[in-house]
Scaffold this motif. Structure first.
Motif, PDB file in Angstrom:
ATOM      1  N   VAL A  53      -6.488   0.164   9.096  1.00  0.00           N
ATOM      2  CA  VAL A  53      -5.775   0.486   7.861  1.00  0.00           C
ATOM      3  C   VAL A  53      -4.939   1.749   7.988  1.00  0.00           C
ATOM      4  O   VAL A  53      -3.956   1.913   7.270  1.00  0.00           O
ATOM      5  N   GLU A  54      -5.301   2.625   8.917  1.00  0.00           N
ATOM      6  CA  GLU A  54      -4.540   3.858   9.060  1.00  0.00           C
ATOM      7  C   GLU A  54      -3.122   3.606   9.573  1.00  0.00           C
ATOM      8  O   GLU A  54      -2.235   4.437   9.394  1.00  0.00           O
ATOM      9  N   ASP A  55      -2.880   2.462  10.187  1.00  0.00           N
ATOM     10  CA  ASP A  55      -1.549   2.121  10.687  1.00  0.00           C
ATOM     11  C   ASP A  55      -0.756   1.248   9.715  1.00  0.00           C
ATOM     12  O   ASP A  55       0.406   0.953   9.966  1.00  0.00           O
ATOM     13  N   MET A  56      -1.368   0.824   8.609  1.00  0.00           N
ATOM     14  CA  MET A  56      -0.684  -0.023   7.634  1.00  0.00           C
ATOM     15  C   MET A  56       0.207   0.823   6.733  1.00  0.00           C
ATOM     16  O   MET A  56      -0.027   2.024   6.564  1.00  0.00           O
ATOM     17  N   PRO A  57       1.262   0.220   6.149  1.00  0.00           N
ATOM     18  CA  PRO A  57       2.126   0.966   5.229  1.00  0.00           C
ATOM     19  C   PRO A  57       1.334   1.486   4.027  1.00  0.00           C
ATOM     20  O   PRO A  57       0.337   0.887   3.617  1.00  0.00           O
ATOM     21  N   ASN A  59       0.073   2.256   0.345  1.00  0.00           N
ATOM     22  CA  ASN A  59      -0.114   1.419  -0.848  1.00  0.00           C
ATOM     23  C   ASN A  59      -0.105  -0.078  -0.555  1.00  0.00           C
ATOM     24  O   ASN A  59       0.231  -0.878  -1.426  1.00  0.00           O
ATOM     25  N   SER A  60      -0.441  -0.478   0.652  1.00  0.00           N
ATOM     26  CA  SER A  60      -0.446  -1.914   0.954  1.00  0.00           C
ATOM     27  C   SER A  60      -1.792  -2.562   0.643  1.00  0.00           C
ATOM     28  O   SER A  60      -1.905  -3.778   0.668  1.00  0.00           O
ATOM     29  N   ILE A  61      -2.798  -1.768   0.335  1.00  0.00           N
ATOM     30  CA  ILE A  61      -4.112  -2.311  -0.008  1.00  0.00           C
ATOM     31  C   ILE A  61      -4.375  -2.050  -1.483  1.00  0.00           C
ATOM     32  O   ILE A  61      -4.137  -0.959  -1.990  1.00  0.00           O
ATOM     33  N   PRO A  72      -2.248  -7.374   2.637  1.00  0.00           N
ATOM     34  CA  PRO A  72      -1.307  -8.388   3.124  1.00  0.00           C
ATOM     35  C   PRO A  72      -1.799  -9.021   4.427  1.00  0.00           C
ATOM     36  O   PRO A  72      -2.323  -8.331   5.295  1.00  0.00           O
ATOM     37  N   LEU A  73      -1.657 -10.312   4.529  1.00  0.00           N
ATOM     38  CA  LEU A  73      -2.090 -11.044   5.721  1.00  0.00           C
ATOM     39  C   LEU A  73      -0.963 -11.965   6.147  1.00  0.00           C
ATOM     40  O   LEU A  73      -0.471 -12.761   5.346  1.00  0.00           O
TER      41      LEU A  73
END
Length: 83
Positions: A53-57, A59-61, A72-73
């Motif tokens: 999750v640290e590499d996700m954009p 507010n994407s969760i 998002p998947l």
């Protein structure tokens, strides 16, 4: 790290054959990512994965009132595999 899974309704919405999609993900013919981050498939039934999750954009969760975390998947496959 984030561990999640793709439920039956999600798999049914991703194509015409959710069983073929699940088998193709497990056979590495379809790539799975979560917010653009590579998802590592967990060795089990269905589509269970781990993603960083640290590499996700930002507010994407999010979450929904049923006490579920929503992320998002994405499924990436050649057009010839579209189910």
């Amino acid at each position: 790290m984030f561990m999640g899974g793709a439920s039956g309704s999600l798999r049914a919405g991703a194509g015409k054959s959710p069983v073929k999609l699940t088998r193709s993900v497990q056979d590495s013919r379809v790539k799975e990512s979560c917010g653009g981050v590579h998802a590592y498939l967990w060795p089990s039934c269905g589509i269970t994965f781990i993603a960083g999750v640290e590499d996700m954009p930002g507010n994407s969760i999010g979450y929904v009132p049923t006490r579920a975390i929503v992320a998002p998947l994405e499924f990436t496959m050649p057009k010839c595999l579209f189910f």
